[in-house]
Design an enzyme around this catalytic site. Structure first.
Site, PDB file in Angstrom:
ATOM      1  N   ASP A  66     -36.101  34.400   8.335  1.00  0.00           N
ATOM      2  CA  ASP A  66     -35.636  34.462   7.634  1.00  0.00           C
ATOM      3  C   ASP A  66     -35.799  33.206   6.289  1.00  0.00           C
ATOM      4  O   ASP A  66     -35.259  32.310   6.676  1.00  0.00           O
ATOM      5  CB  ASP A  66     -33.984  34.994   8.004  1.00  0.00           C
ATOM      6  N   SER A 145     -43.892  38.860 -11.048  1.00  0.00           N
ATOM      7  CA  SER A 145     -44.471  40.941 -11.816  1.00  0.00           C
ATOM      8  C   SER A 145     -44.316  40.344 -12.526  1.00  0.00           C
ATOM      9  O   SER A 145     -43.787  39.078 -13.485  1.00  0.00           O
ATOM     10  CB  SER A 145     -42.698  40.655 -11.026  1.00  0.00           C
ATOM     11  N   TYR A 158     -33.283  40.720 -10.749  1.00  0.00           N
ATOM     12  CA  TYR A 158     -35.179  40.709 -10.169  1.00  0.00           C
ATOM     13  C   TYR A 158     -35.688  40.126 -11.288  1.00  0.00           C
ATOM     14  O   TYR A 158     -36.323  38.807 -11.060  1.00  0.00           O
ATOM     15  CB  TYR A 158     -35.279  41.926  -9.543  1.00  0.00           C
ATOM     16  N   ALA A 160     -35.045  37.613 -13.880  1.00  0.00           N
ATOM     17  CA  ALA A 160     -34.217  36.783 -13.563  1.00  0.00           C
ATOM     18  C   ALA A 160     -34.768  36.167 -12.728  1.00  0.00           C
ATOM     19  O   ALA A 160     -35.524  34.644 -13.188  1.00  0.00           O
ATOM     20  CB  ALA A 160     -32.593  36.745 -13.967  1.00  0.00           C
ATOM     21  N   SER A 161     -34.531  36.264 -11.645  1.00  0.00           N
ATOM     22  CA  SER A 161     -35.668  35.646  -9.618  1.00  0.00           C
ATOM     23  C   SER A 161     -37.203  35.813 -10.743  1.00  0.00           C
ATOM     24  O   SER A 161     -37.772  34.589 -10.052  1.00  0.00           O
ATOM     25  CB  SER A 161     -35.321  36.183  -9.035  1.00  0.00           C
ATOM     26  N   LYS A 162     -37.627  36.449 -11.358  1.00  0.00           N
ATOM     27  CA  LYS A 162     -39.510  36.051 -11.402  1.00  0.00           C
ATOM     28  C   LYS A 162     -39.808  35.122 -12.244  1.00  0.00           C
ATOM     29  O   LYS A 162     -40.309  34.790 -12.294  1.00  0.00           O
ATOM     30  CB  LYS A 162     -40.453  37.398 -11.861  1.00  0.00           C
TER      31      LYS A 162
HETATM   32  N1  LIG Z   1     -43.979  46.698  -4.837  1.00  0.00           N
HETATM   33  C1  LIG Z   1     -43.983  46.682  -6.478  1.00  0.00           C
HETATM   34  O1  LIG Z   1     -43.515  47.915  -7.054  1.00  0.00           O
HETATM   35  C2  LIG Z   1     -43.526  44.266  -6.559  1.00  0.00           C
HETATM   36  C3  LIG Z   1     -43.694  44.715  -8.425  1.00  0.00           C
HETATM   37  C4  LIG Z   1     -44.620  43.318  -8.883  1.00  0.00           C
HETATM   38  C5  LIG Z   1     -43.649  42.573  -7.785  1.00  0.00           C
HETATM   39  N2  LIG Z   1     -43.988  42.893  -6.760  1.00  0.00           N
HETATM   40  C6  LIG Z   1     -43.732  41.648  -5.596  1.00  0.00           C
HETATM   41  O2  LIG Z   1     -44.602  41.448  -4.704  1.00  0.00           O
HETATM   42  C7  LIG Z   1     -44.337  41.311  -3.093  1.00  0.00           C
HETATM   43  C8  LIG Z   1     -44.537  41.860  -2.163  1.00  0.00           C
HETATM   44  O3  LIG Z   1     -43.529  42.910  -2.391  1.00  0.00           O
HETATM   45  P1  LIG Z   1     -42.909  44.592  -1.607  1.00  0.00           P
HETATM   46  O4  LIG Z   1     -43.734  45.285  -3.107  1.00  0.00           O
HETATM   47  O5  LIG Z   1     -44.443  44.160  -0.999  1.00  0.00           O
HETATM   48  O6  LIG Z   1     -41.986  44.622  -1.096  1.00  0.00           O
HETATM   49  P2  LIG Z   1     -41.692  45.478   0.327  1.00  0.00           P
HETATM   50  O7  LIG Z   1     -43.006  46.424   0.644  1.00  0.00           O
HETATM   51  O8  LIG Z   1     -40.434  44.943   0.678  1.00  0.00           O
HETATM   52  O9  LIG Z   1     -41.863  43.911   0.906  1.00  0.00           O
HETATM   53  C9  LIG Z   1     -41.155  43.124   1.356  1.00  0.00           C
HETATM   54  C10 LIG Z   1     -41.438  41.224   1.699  1.00  0.00           C
HETATM   55  O10 LIG Z   1     -40.548  40.902   2.229  1.00  0.00           O
HETATM   56  C11 LIG Z   1     -40.464  39.927   3.225  1.00  0.00           C
HETATM   57  N3  LIG Z   1     -39.009  39.644   3.331  1.00  0.00           N
HETATM   58  C12 LIG Z   1     -37.781  40.698   2.958  1.00  0.00           C
HETATM   59  N4  LIG Z   1     -37.001  39.171   2.565  1.00  0.00           N
HETATM   60  C13 LIG Z   1     -37.084  38.471   3.489  1.00  0.00           C
HETATM   61  C14 LIG Z   1     -36.668  37.336   3.583  1.00  0.00           C
HETATM   62  N5  LIG Z   1     -34.909  37.063   3.619  1.00  0.00           N
HETATM   63  N6  LIG Z   1     -37.594  36.351   4.692  1.00  0.00           N
HETATM   64  C15 LIG Z   1     -38.276  36.779   4.896  1.00  0.00           C
HETATM   65  N7  LIG Z   1     -39.105  37.750   4.608  1.00  0.00           N
HETATM   66  C16 LIG Z   1     -38.320  38.654   3.842  1.00  0.00           C
HETATM   67  C17 LIG Z   1     -39.819  41.139   3.941  1.00  0.00           C
HETATM   68  O11 LIG Z   1     -39.528  41.565   5.732  1.00  0.00           O
HETATM   69  P3  LIG Z   1     -38.635  41.712   6.763  1.00  0.00           P
HETATM   70  O12 LIG Z   1     -37.831  43.302   5.834  1.00  0.00           O
HETATM   71  O13 LIG Z   1     -39.198  42.019   7.731  1.00  0.00           O
HETATM   72  O14 LIG Z   1     -38.095  40.552   6.549  1.00  0.00           O
HETATM   73  C18 LIG Z   1     -40.961  42.250   3.392  1.00  0.00           C
HETATM   74  O15 LIG Z   1     -42.304  42.083   4.587  1.00  0.00           O
HETATM   75  C19 LIG Z   1     -42.674  40.860  -3.656  1.00  0.00           C
HETATM   76  O16 LIG Z   1     -42.101  39.397  -4.900  1.00  0.00           O
HETATM   77  C20 LIG Z   1     -42.139  41.536  -5.263  1.00  0.00           C
HETATM   78  O17 LIG Z   1     -41.991  41.153  -5.608  1.00  0.00           O
HETATM   79  C21 LIG Z   1     -43.892  44.186  -6.724  1.00  0.00           C
END
Ligand SMILES: NC(=O)c1ccc[n+]([C@@H]2O[C@H](COP(=O)([O-])OP(=O)(O)OC[C@H]3O[C@@H](n4cnc5c(N)ncnc54)[C@H](OP(=O)(O)O)[C@@H]3O)[C@@H](O)[C@H]2O)c1
Length: 270
Positions: A66, A145, A158, A160-162
Site C-alpha cells: 500500500d 491525466s 482528482y 487537483a492531484s494530477k
Molecule cells: N482510466 C482512465 O480513464 C485514466 C485516465 C487518465 C489517467 N489515468 C491514470 O492512470 C493510472 C492507472 O489507472 P487505471 O485507470 O488503470 O486504474 P485502475 O484500473 O483502478 O488501477 C489502479 C491501480 O492502482 C492500484 N492502487 C490504488 N491504490 C493503491 C494504493 N494505495 N497502493 C498501491 N496501489 C494502489 C490498484 O491496485 P490495488 O487496488 O490492488 O492496490 C490498481 O492496480 C492512474 O494514475 C490514473 O489516474 C487513468
C-alpha cells in the site's frame, strides 16, 4: 523498442487496468519487472499470465504494497534492489479518482485520500528510488491525466492531484537533468479500467458501476501500446488524445470553450 530490453522496472498499480496492460507490453519487450499494488492475488494472477505468455523469459517479482504507507514504499525499493541489484525505470501509475460535485462531498477526507495515492505516494517513492536512478542514469515515469491539464467537473480532487503531479514532475525534470535521469509525464484521456467503478462518490463509497461509455473510450491495451514508445524514447510529455493536445492551445485563447467541452465529456461519459 530495443531501448527497453533488460531494463529493471518498478511498475505501480500493476494489478488492474492500464498498469496490468503495460506490464504485458514491458514483459514482451524484455524488461525485468517489479509488479506492485495492494492486491497480492491480482498480482500473482498477472505473474502467472506473463509466465504463460513469455515462458522462461518473463523475469518478474511480485511485491504487494500500500503505497500510502512510507515503510511499504521503502520495502518495495529494497525488494527490487535485493532481487535485481539495480533500478532503471520507476513507473508511478497507481491511482484513484472520485465522482462527485464538490458541494455534494460529505467527507473532505476523500480529497486527502486522493492526494495521498496520486501525488504524495509517487513523490515519496520517487525520493526513495532516486539514488538508484541516479546510479543507472534511469528514468521516472508519471502517469498523470488530461485532468492534470484542465479543470474537470465532478473530479475536482482528482484534477487537483494530477495538477500537483504535473507540477512536481516538471520541477523534478529540471533538477535531475544534470544527473541524466529522465522524467516522462504521460497524460491519458478516458481509458477502460477499474478506476471508474472504484471512483469515490460524495460519501466516500466506490460507485460500483462505471459511468463511462466504455465502447467509446480507449482500451487499456491500446493505452499501454501507445505509452511504450514515449517511455523507450525518454520523452518529456505524452498527451494521449487529440482533444487533450489541441485543448492545451485552445485554452490559452478560449478557456470557456474548454470548460464546456470538459463538462460535456463528463456528462456524456466519453
Ligand atoms: N482510466 C482512465 O480513464 C485514466 C485516465 C487518465 C489517467 N489515468 C491514470 O492512470 C493510472 C492507472 O489507472 P487505471 O485507470 O488503470 O486504474 P485502475 O484500473 O483502478 O488501477 C489502479 C491501480 O492502482 C492500484 N492502487 C490504488 N491504490 C493503491 C494504493 N494505495 N497502493 C498501491 N496501489 C494502489 C490498484 O491496485 P490495488 O487496488 O490492488 O492496490 C490498481 O492496480 C492512474 O494514475 C490514473 O489516474 C487513468
Amino acid at each position: 523498442m530495443d531501448g527497453l530490453m533488460d531494463k529493471v522496472v518498478i511498475l505501480t498499480g500493476a494489478s488492474e487496468g492500464i498498469g496490468r496492460a503495460l506490464a504485458r507490453e514491458l514483459a514482451r519487450l524484455g524488461c525485468h519487472l517489479v509488479l506492485t499494488a495492494r492486491s497480492e492475488t491480482r498480482l500473482q494472477s498477472l505473474a502467472l499470465e506473463l509466465a504463460q505468455e513469455q515462458g522462461a523469459q518473463a523475469d518478474v517479482l511480485v511485491h504487494s504494497a500500500d503505497l500510502t504507507h512510507p515503510h511499504e514504499c521503502r520495502e518495495l525499493i529494497d525488494a527490487c534492489i535485493a532481487r535485481f541489484g539495480r533500478l532503471d525505470i520507476l513507473i508511478n501509475n497507481a491511482g484513484m479518482t472520485m465522482w462527485s460535485r464538490f458541494d455534494e462531498l460529505e467527507d473532505l477526507a476523500i480529497l486527502e485520500q486522493i492526494m495521498a495515492v496520486n501525488y504524495l505516494a509517487p513523490a515519496r517513492l520517487t525520493h526513495m528510488a532516486l539514488p538508484h536512478l541516479k546510479h543507472s542514469q534511469g528514468q521516472v515515469v508519471a502517469i498523470a491525466s488530461v485532468a492534470g491539464l484542465t479543470g474537470v467537473p465532478t473530479r475536482s480532487g482528482y484534477a487537483a492531484s494530477k495538477h500537483a503531479m504535473m507540477g512536481f514532475f516538471d520541477s523534478l525534470r529540471i533538477e535531475l537533468a544534470d544527473d541524466k535521469v529522465a522524467v516522462t509525464v504521460i497524460c491519458p484521456d478516458f481509458v477502460v479500467s477499474q478506476i471508474h467503478k472504484r471512483a469515490l462518490d460524495g460519501k466516500g463509497n466506490p460507485l460500483g458501476t462505471t459511468p463511462m461509455k466504455e465502447d467509446k473510450i480507449m482500451s487499456a491495451e491500446a493505452c499501454a501500446v501507445a505509452m511504450v514508445p514515449a517511455i523507450a524514447c525518454r520523452e518529456r510529455l505524452l498527451i494521449m488524445s487529440r482533444r487533450g493536445r489541441l485543448g492545451r492551445w485552445v485554452r490559452l485563447l478560449w478557456p470557456s470553450l474548454i470548460d464546456k467541452l470538459a463538462k460535456k465529456a463528463i456528462a456524456g461519459g466519453h
